[in-house]
Design an enzyme around this catalytic site. Structure first.
Site, mmCIF file in Angstrom:
data_model
loop_
_atom_site.group_PDB
_atom_site.id
_atom_site.type_symbol
_atom_site.label_atom_id
_atom_site.label_comp_id
_atom_site.label_asym_id
_atom_site.label_seq_id
_atom_site.Cartn_x
_atom_site.Cartn_y
_atom_site.Cartn_z
ATOM 1 N N ASP A 1 0.927 -1.326 0.022
ATOM 2 C CA ASP A 1 0.062 0.029 0.063
ATOM 3 C C ASP A 1 0.878 1.192 0.095
ATOM 4 O OD1 ASP A 1 -1.732 -2.085 0.591
ATOM 5 O OD2 ASP A 1 -3.203 -1.140 2.069
ATOM 6 N N HIS B 1 -1.066 4.338 -0.540
ATOM 7 C CA HIS B 1 -2.057 5.531 -0.132
ATOM 8 C C HIS B 1 -1.574 7.007 -0.164
ATOM 9 C CE1 HIS B 1 -5.079 2.902 1.463
ATOM 10 N NE2 HIS B 1 -4.278 2.094 2.180
ATOM 11 N N ASP C 1 -4.145 -0.176 -3.713
ATOM 12 C CA ASP C 1 -4.339 1.009 -2.612
ATOM 13 C C ASP C 1 -3.193 2.214 -2.982
ATOM 14 O OD1 ASP C 1 -6.327 -0.169 -1.489
ATOM 15 O OD2 ASP C 1 -5.586 -0.263 0.629
ATOM 16 N N ARG D 1 -13.034 -5.231 10.279
ATOM 17 C CA ARG D 1 -13.255 -4.203 9.419
ATOM 18 C C ARG D 1 -14.868 -3.969 9.066
ATOM 19 N NH1 ARG D 1 -8.863 -2.933 5.932
ATOM 20 N NH2 ARG D 1 -6.992 -4.269 6.172
#
Length: 881
Positions: free
Chosen positions: A584, A586, A618, A754
């Site tokens: 990731d 981001h 991501d 989550r």
């Protein structure tokens, strides 16, 4: 003398038998020559280039110093590491004058020579380039403007940071020198710059050694001072991010002062061999070979760590290997973890032997495994290729051949070939594992533990098991002058935080052979404009006014060009090693630039010729620069469609990135109308992204995990694209959203924090999936982990996260995984930038104009580090999800 178990003593050198077709091909006895390692190409394995030197001596004897070198030559010989064969090269063009005591440095498939002394006195300070592109050997003389180092001999030179040609010390015919010069090979016209480094500067000297570490540090070792006394000190020269150079005195005590020796780096270890003392007396006994471990800051000899100078014993030790290394003015070079030595002078005897030693695999550059044993055939033509895989499609990949055409007076695009350092070189050397001979008749311990490598890169898979290297490369927070402060190699056992995973609460309501294609053209080179503006690993700075430099029309055209490539790719990509894998990002574009800066970047000036890049999704949300991150990756995909690979993450979906920053960033930086249009177009593109990747049919890479529904790779391959998240199946949901359980003791399936409908899967699921699909490893992203990578299921799964200090609070490291040709996987880390340099100028992720993103992350924070108390959020709230 006892030493710490991780400090391996200096290696033992042994004679290596070599071959040639004609006597003219053999270099013969010589000294004061150079031996330079050149990276593998599409048609050749790694080579050693031997140039110049003296082939005879006059006067003197073993007890009388001051013998004269004669028979100075300008011949060039090439040694093929795989076939162990010498060949004399006869390049076209005007060659350099015959010379000895000169300096040489490799720049990709070229070797640069400078200075020296010959029959007519000092050679000029012109740079001569031996260009070996496409096996069409040619000499070029490079014209450099302005003042330069001037004629000199006995100096040291190497390529630093894949860009700067650095030359230091030497003798100009009048005195020993202490100056340092650098030539930026990326800037025309070419100009030598006299450096004025900070720190402890070395004294004037000549006949010192100089070698550049792959991370960008130049190390000067030993030499002879103005009074003729040998020196035993060592100094590191490095360039800080602000462009200032600094000398740093190396720690530790050298086994002996010396000059006219040789020294080369293997990873963080500088291997020093031979040399003489005052009056030309040879160094002998255990001091003939030494290692400066720059990561540990200690000197070692054959007996272990050195705590006091031992000097020469005045008699030869009984160990014959010590006698073998009694020499000076020899040439040395390293390939992978092997060090090669040729020729030199012992008393009044010229040597023509060829020696080799192995650096310890645990102290080497950990992405450079052992060159395994091979046959002794004398074939002059290898049967397989070694460097980048041949490009597919009608449009050839940018090659060294295209990038390095020089005229008689130019070093045009010199840096486009400089990928032979760092990652590129260490990945390429793995291809040499079959062809190189072993040091003993019986395999060594390191041979036995090294994976076997497939003899051809065209096969469906690589022989040998996937394994994680026992040591990781770690970049310190910021260089502050310590010699070992730039890069360290740590045992994986030392990663205390590896088991601490962070679950970001960034969910919302979540419900065949590769086709070949040509590079998609973007309007007027739009993708090249993006690369030129953003691919600046060393000096990228965020725009002062936060306005994005592309308009919505350009975003649309860039997305269209990339989309055409993704449409022709399989849902599960079929990839080859070597390859770098990123987790990731981001929107933390500054971290992407740091990773590129430290470990190589996708450009012909970087390492794209030798290694592929895979990004696990991501790319947007949470961070400040999602626009820069995704546009650069798309531009790189357009420029290198066969070498840069992107798969989809859970944030590459409109219903997610509308909530977690990307939509807001598009509006804030492009205006409301253009921003919403660009955000919509990006998300249309995201629906076309591949969903997983197979590396050598043994490693599967995905963003999330296998969840409850994925049992075979075929299930992923059958997903038709384009596909939106709300139209996706349970397989897509598991692929992008599921996580491993907290640790190996929790098996089966468990609810995922989550949100409802999501699961975590245990190590039993991982083992079952790998066994059924004949896989050995799963690499996935999706979760913030404290050390940037984390093992699960007894090493059958690795979680990878590349953004540091996630959301400004996690204080986690970022990492990439480098998968070598032998399927040895090396973690490479960067730490968060420390507080003193968190400024708009130095830390793009923490600029002052980030209130809007800080507020968003406060509203929807990530989960605290595992093991800490969980916040009492409403399970249906966005903050919890």
């Amino acid at each position: 003398m006892a030493t710490k178990p991780f400090l391996h003593p200096a290696p033992q050198y042994k004679t290596l038998e070599t071959f040639w077709d004609d006597e003219d091909d053999a270099p013969g006895p010589r000294c004061a020559h150079t031996l330079t390692a050149v990276a593998a190409t599409k048609t050749h394995g790694p080579r050693l280039i031997l140039f110049g030197g003296a082939t005879a001596i006059e006067g003197g004897n073993s007890s009388v110093p001051g013998i004269r070198l004669a028979g100075v030559t300008n011949t060039v010989h090439s040694y093929d590491v795989l076939t162990r064969k010498w060949t004399r090269l006869k390049p076209a063009g005007e060659p350099p004058s015959p010379r000895a005591a000169h300096a040489a440095a490799a720049v990709g498939t070229m070797v640069v020579f400078q200075g020296g002394i010959g029959p007519a006195g000092h050679s000029t300070d012109d740079l001569y380039v031996l260009d070996m592109t496409n096996d069409k050997y040619k000499w070029h003389r490079v014209v450099v403007q302005g003042e330069g180092p001037g004629p000199r001999y006995g100096h040291a030179m190497d390529l630093v940071s894949q860009r700067y040609l650095v030359t230091v010390t030497g003798n100009d015919g009048k005195r020993a020198l202490s100056d340092a010069w650098a030539l930026d090979t990326a800037q025309k016209p070419y100009v030598w710059q006299r450096l004025n480094p900070d720190g402890d500067r070395p004294s004037a000297r000549m006949y010192a050694s100089g070698s550049a570490r792959s991370d960008g540090m130049f190390l000067l070792c030993g030499g002879r001072d103005t009074l003729g006394a040998p020196l035993g000190d060592a100094y590191g020269l490095l360039m800080h991010r602000n462009g200032q150079w600094e000398w740093t005195l190396a720690p530790g005590v050298a086994p002996s002062p010396r000059y006219q020796h040789a020294a080369v780096f293997v990873g963080a270890r500088l291997h020093v061999s031979g040399g003489v003392l005052r009056g030309g007396r040879m160094i002998d006994a255990e001091a003939t070979v030494a290692v400066l471990d720059t990561a540990a800051g200690v000197w070692l000899d054959r007996n272990g760590q050195v705590t006091s100078a031992r000097g020469s014993k005045g008699q030869i030790d009984q160990d014959p290997s010590f006698e073998l290394m009694r020499r000076c003015r020899h040439g040395a070079a390293s390939v992978g973890i092997r060090i090669y030595v040729h020729g030199g002078l012992r008393g009044d005897v010229l040597l023509d032997d060829f020696l080799v030693a192995e650096n310890s695999t645990f102290q080497s550059d950990i992405s450079s495994p052992l060159l395994a044993s091979g046959g002794t055939q004398q074939s002059s033509t290898p049967r397989f290729s070694y460097a980048a895989r041949p490009p597919s499609g009608s449009e050839p990949a940018l090659s060294l051949a295209e990038g390095l055409r020089l005229d008689e007076n130019s070093l045009e695009k010199l840096t486009e070939a400089s990928a032979a350092e760092a990652e590129a070189a260490s990945s390429v050397w793995r291809a040499a594992q079959l062809g190189s001979t072993s040091l003993d008749e019986e395999p060594s311990a390191s041979d036995a533990s090294s994976p076997t490598v497939e003899a051809t890169s065209d096969g469906p898979e690589t022989e040998g098991d996937v394994r994680l290297h026992p040591r990781a490369v770690v970049v310190a927070k910021e260089t502050v002058g310590s010699l070992g402060g730039m890069v360290r190699q740590l045992s994986l056992d030392q990663f205390q935080n590896e088991s601490r995973r962070m679950v970001p609460m960034n969910n919302s309501d979540v419900p065949q052979p590769t086709k070949k294609f040509t590079r998609q053209k973007s309007p007027q080179g739009l993708h090249k404009k993006v690369i030129s503006a953003l691919l600046r690993p060393r000096n990228w700075k965020p725009p002062g006014n936060r306005k994005f430099f592309l308009d919505s029309y350009e975003v649309g055209e860039l997305c269209y060009a990339a989309e055409q490539i993704f449409m022709h790719e399989q849902t599960v990509l079929q990839l080859k090693a070597p390859i770098k894998v990123f987790g990731d990002l981001h929107g933390q574009f500054g971290d992407l630039m740091r990773l590129f800066d430290e470990y190589g970047f996708p450009s012909t000036a970087g390492d794209i010729t030798y290694i592929d890049y895979l990004f696990l999704g991501d790319y947007v949300d949470r961070g400040q620069h999602s626009l820069e991150t995704i546009t650069l990756l798309l531009a790189l995909k357009i420029e290198y469609p066969e070498n840069v690979h992107l798969i989809r993450g859970n944030h590459e979906a409109a219903d997610i990135n509308a909530l977690f920053g990307f939509r807001l960033e598009c509006i804030e930086r492009m205006g409301e109308s253009d921003g919403i249009w660009a955000w919509t177009r990006f998300n249309q593109l995201f629906n076309h992204l591949p969903l997983a990747a197979l590396i050598e049919n043994k490693i599967i890479c995905m963003h999330g995990g296998i969840g409850r529904s994925i049992s075979t790779v075929d299930q992923i391959e059958k997903i038709e694209r384009p596909i939106t998240m709300d139209a996706g199946s349970l397989v897509l949901m598991d692929l992008l959203w599921s996580d491993p359980t907290e640790n190996d003791s929790i098996e089966g399936l468990r609810p995922n924090a989550r949100g409802p409908g999501l699961v975590t899967f245990g190590p039993d699921r991982v083992t079952e999936f790998c066994k059924r699909n004949k896989l050995q490893l799963i690499i996935r992203a999706h979760e913030c982990v404290m050390d940037g990578f984390e093992r699960f299921a007894q090493g059958q799964l690795i979680t990878l996260f590349s953004a540091t200090n996630y959301c400004g609070t996690a204080n986690n490291a970022g990492a990439i995984l480098v998968v070598g040709r032998g399927l040895v996987i090396v973690p490479k880390l960067i730490h968060p930038l420390p507080p003193p340099i968190l400024s708009p100028e130095n830390s793009p992720e923490h600029s002052g104009d980030d209130a809007w993103m800080q507020e968003l992350n406060i509203q929807r924070p990530p989960t605290p580090t595992r093991g800490r108390p969980q916040p009492d959020f409403d399970r249906s709230s966005l903050a919890y999800i």
